[in-house]
Design a protein around this motif. Sequence first.
Motif, PDB file in Angstrom:
ATOM      1  N   ARG A   1       0.857  -1.185   0.000  1.00 41.54           N
ATOM      2  CA  ARG A   1       0.000   0.000   0.000  1.00 41.54           C
ATOM      3  C   ARG A   1       0.887   1.226   0.000  1.00 41.54           C
ATOM      4  N   GLY A   2       0.560   2.180  -0.851  1.00 47.76           N
ATOM      5  CA  GLY A   2       1.217   3.471  -0.849  1.00 47.76           C
ATOM      6  C   GLY A   2       0.147   4.537  -0.892  1.00 47.76           C
ATOM      7  N   GLY A   3       0.060   5.381   0.150  1.00 52.12           N
ATOM      8  CA  GLY A   3      -1.075   6.293   0.239  1.00 52.12           C
ATOM      9  C   GLY A   3      -2.349   5.486   0.405  1.00 52.12           C
ATOM     10  N   ALA A   4      -3.339   5.796  -0.413  1.00 57.22           N
ATOM     11  CA  ALA A   4      -4.602   5.057  -0.360  1.00 57.22           C
ATOM     12  C   ALA A   4      -4.729   4.076  -1.519  1.00 57.22           C
ATOM     13  N   THR A   5      -3.594   3.708  -2.138  1.00 56.09           N
ATOM     14  CA  THR A   5      -3.596   2.854  -3.326  1.00 56.09           C
ATOM     15  C   THR A   5      -2.786   1.594  -3.064  1.00 56.09           C
ATOM     16  N   GLN A   6      -3.213   0.501  -3.668  1.00 53.27           N
ATOM     17  CA  GLN A   6      -2.479  -0.758  -3.576  1.00 53.27           C
ATOM     18  C   GLN A   6      -1.847  -1.080  -4.920  1.00 53.27           C
ATOM     19  N   GLY A   7      -0.689  -1.737  -4.882  1.00 53.70           N
ATOM     20  CA  GLY A   7      -0.023  -2.120  -6.111  1.00 53.70           C
ATOM     21  C   GLY A   7       0.775  -3.392  -5.921  1.00 53.70           C
ATOM     22  N   LEU A   8       0.935  -4.136  -7.017  1.00 49.61           N
ATOM     23  CA  LEU A   8       1.719  -5.366  -7.022  1.00 49.61           C
ATOM     24  C   LEU A   8       3.146  -5.004  -7.415  1.00 49.61           C
ATOM     25  N   PHE A   9       4.090  -5.169  -6.492  1.00 50.08           N
ATOM     26  CA  PHE A   9       5.477  -4.775  -6.723  1.00 50.08           C
ATOM     27  C   PHE A   9       6.296  -5.972  -7.194  1.00 50.08           C
ATOM     28  N   VAL A  10       7.112  -5.741  -8.221  1.00 52.18           N
ATOM     29  CA  VAL A  10       7.890  -6.811  -8.853  1.00 52.18           C
ATOM     30  C   VAL A  10       9.295  -6.298  -9.134  1.00 52.18           C
ATOM     31  N   HIS A  11      10.293  -7.170  -8.981  1.00 51.37           N
ATOM     32  CA  HIS A  11      11.655  -6.841  -9.379  1.00 51.37           C
ATOM     33  C   HIS A  11      11.747  -6.837 -10.903  1.00 51.37           C
ATOM     34  N   ALA A  12      12.438  -5.861 -11.458  1.00 49.90           N
ATOM     35  CA  ALA A  12      12.614  -5.812 -12.903  1.00 49.90           C
ATOM     36  C   ALA A  12      13.331  -7.057 -13.420  1.00 49.90           C
ATOM     37  N   HIS A  13      14.275  -7.587 -12.638  1.00 53.29           N
ATOM     38  CA  HIS A  13      15.043  -8.746 -13.116  1.00 53.29           C
ATOM     39  C   HIS A  13      14.228 -10.032 -13.148  1.00 53.29           C
ATOM     40  N   ASP A  14      13.027 -10.025 -12.561  1.00 52.93           N
ATOM     41  CA  ASP A  14      12.161 -11.205 -12.612  1.00 52.93           C
ATOM     42  C   ASP A  14      11.216 -11.177 -13.818  1.00 52.93           C
TER      43      ASP A  14
ATOM     44  N   ALA B   1      -6.297  -2.505 -10.805  1.00 54.47           N
ATOM     45  CA  ALA B   1      -5.050  -3.268 -10.819  1.00 54.47           C
ATOM     46  C   ALA B   1      -3.872  -2.385 -11.219  1.00 54.47           C
ATOM     47  N   ARG B   2      -2.839  -2.396 -10.360  1.00 59.98           N
ATOM     48  CA  ARG B   2      -1.633  -1.626 -10.624  1.00 59.98           C
ATOM     49  C   ARG B   2      -0.411  -2.489 -10.343  1.00 59.98           C
TER      50      ARG B   2
ATOM     51  N   VAL C   1      -0.781   0.966 -14.883  1.00 60.68           N
ATOM     52  CA  VAL C   1      -2.196   0.906 -14.543  1.00 60.68           C
ATOM     53  C   VAL C   1      -2.899   0.079 -15.609  1.00 60.68           C
ATOM     54  N   ALA C   2      -3.517  -1.020 -15.199  1.00 62.10           N
ATOM     55  CA  ALA C   2      -4.204  -1.879 -16.157  1.00 62.10           C
ATOM     56  C   ALA C   2      -5.501  -1.222 -16.622  1.00 62.10           C
ATOM     57  N   SER C   3      -5.829  -1.395 -17.886  1.00 59.86           N
ATOM     58  CA  SER C   3      -7.104  -0.908 -18.403  1.00 59.86           C
ATOM     59  C   SER C   3      -8.246  -1.673 -17.734  1.00 59.86           C
ATOM     60  N   PRO C   4      -9.462  -1.127 -17.754  1.00 58.95           N
ATOM     61  CA  PRO C   4     -10.579  -1.798 -17.063  1.00 58.95           C
ATOM     62  C   PRO C   4     -10.801  -3.239 -17.494  1.00 58.95           C
ATOM     63  N   ASP C   5     -10.491  -3.566 -18.754  1.00 62.28           N
ATOM     64  CA  ASP C   5     -10.678  -4.943 -19.219  1.00 62.28           C
ATOM     65  C   ASP C   5      -9.383  -5.747 -19.169  1.00 62.28           C
ATOM     66  N   GLY C   6      -8.315  -5.147 -18.659  1.00 63.20           N
ATOM     67  CA  GLY C   6      -7.061  -5.873 -18.525  1.00 63.20           C
ATOM     68  C   GLY C   6      -6.405  -6.236 -19.834  1.00 63.20           C
ATOM     69  N   SER C   7      -6.663  -5.458 -20.883  1.00 61.91           N
ATOM     70  CA  SER C   7      -6.079  -5.780 -22.188  1.00 61.91           C
ATOM     71  C   SER C   7      -4.740  -5.083 -22.408  1.00 61.91           C
ATOM     72  N   LEU C   8      -4.452  -4.062 -21.611  1.00 58.84           N
ATOM     73  CA  LEU C   8      -3.172  -3.359 -21.753  1.00 58.84           C
ATOM     74  C   LEU C   8      -2.813  -2.677 -20.448  1.00 58.84           C
ATOM     75  N   ILE C   9      -1.551  -2.273 -20.349  1.00 58.33           N
ATOM     76  CA  ILE C   9      -1.040  -1.562 -19.177  1.00 58.33           C
ATOM     77  C   ILE C   9      -0.543  -0.199 -19.623  1.00 58.33           C
ATOM     78  N   ASP C  10      -0.995   0.840 -18.940  1.00 59.35           N
ATOM     79  CA  ASP C  10      -0.570   2.207 -19.213  1.00 59.35           C
ATOM     80  C   ASP C  10       0.562   2.554 -18.254  1.00 59.35           C
ATOM     81  N   TRP C  11       1.751   2.798 -18.809  1.00 57.61           N
ATOM     82  CA  TRP C  11       2.922   3.111 -17.993  1.00 57.61           C
ATOM     83  C   TRP C  11       3.183   4.606 -17.925  1.00 57.61           C
TER      84      TRP C  11
END
Length: 375
Positions: free
Chosen positions: A12-25, A62-63, A83-93
């Motif tokens: 959690r960061g602020g009032a938002t949740q996100g899935l954190f991943v290492h770039a090397h993975d 989903a973030r 940030v994933a689109s509402p239908d999960g078809s793409l990620i906006d970076w």
Amino acid sequence: MSARRLPVVLMRGGATQGLFVHAHDLPSSPRARDALLLRAIGGPDPRGRFADGVGGAMAGGARVVVVSRSQRPGRDLDFLVGVASPDGSLIDWTRPCGGLAAAVGPFAIHERIFPADDGTARLRLLHATTGERIDAYVAVRGGEVVETGGFVDDGVPFPAAEVRLEHLEPAGDPFPTRLVRESLPVAGLGELEATLVDVGAPAVFVKAEALGLSGREAPQELARARRALERIDALRTAAVARLGLGEPGRLRPEVPRVAWVAKPAGYRSAGGEDVPADAIDLLVRELPRADPDAAPADLAVAVAAAVPGTVVADVARTLPGVATRIGAAAGTAAVGAEVAWRDGGARGGWRVERCVLSRGARRLLAGELYVPQPG
């Protein structure tokens, strides 16, 4: 079909949740990276439920956040927020990093990407898409992140340790039209005195009275105020035209931020807390954000409050070198802004040297995701 094990941390960061991943993975190819992360959250899913992934478990959509050691001089960590689109078809970076920036430092210390001594660790972050530089200050004890404390984020019911964020030169000229105040022709309202600011994201400010409002409105009041909403929408349309952003209907509702300001007055926050007039320096209201991680107006408010002549400075009790205490519907926030006038003829103007604000952050879950793989 086999499954790939992907190490992840839910933060959690602020009032938002996100899935954190290492770039090397992750795969080095952006297309393969995005495909893996979308499948991890359960997309694509036309219904937007993400039932076969973890996207539906994250509040506010989903973030994903990708973190790595930085190879850039003067920076410790690079990060991306998707940030994933509402239908999960793409990620906006491309989105501003929002509250999740506060969780990057704690994640890096937890994961031993950044070795931290006891005390307050300074982590120099770089948002890899926008190039924004942020210094994060994180409390450390016994080599571990301190996560308990008395700091409360708006929209979060439990306190946590404070993470201070210093946004370094977050904008060149913060006034995109190079004017600190101007008249906007607004349909049905005539010419309104407004200040247009772009610090992280474009925003337009007017005095509450110009919209027939008080600056003390609660979200539920606005939802019922049809005429006020029509005025606000007309103001947004005028700001879009002045800023040259394109067709209002093709922009996200948060672009630009539309806010109205008023002198300090007591009010009751959305959480039921009584906020006295002497606890704030000005009132600020804006429409509720459809995207909870969209850039709030806080940075822009602080910058505009620090510059003489803006409509925000007209009503704010901001003192030089002191953070502005913003009275928003959800509660209060203190945001500091250091601005300076730089001479340079036609190229001179106001410059934002630093903005300072705080957020809470906490590790919620750590483990492995099983991501189905073709073949």
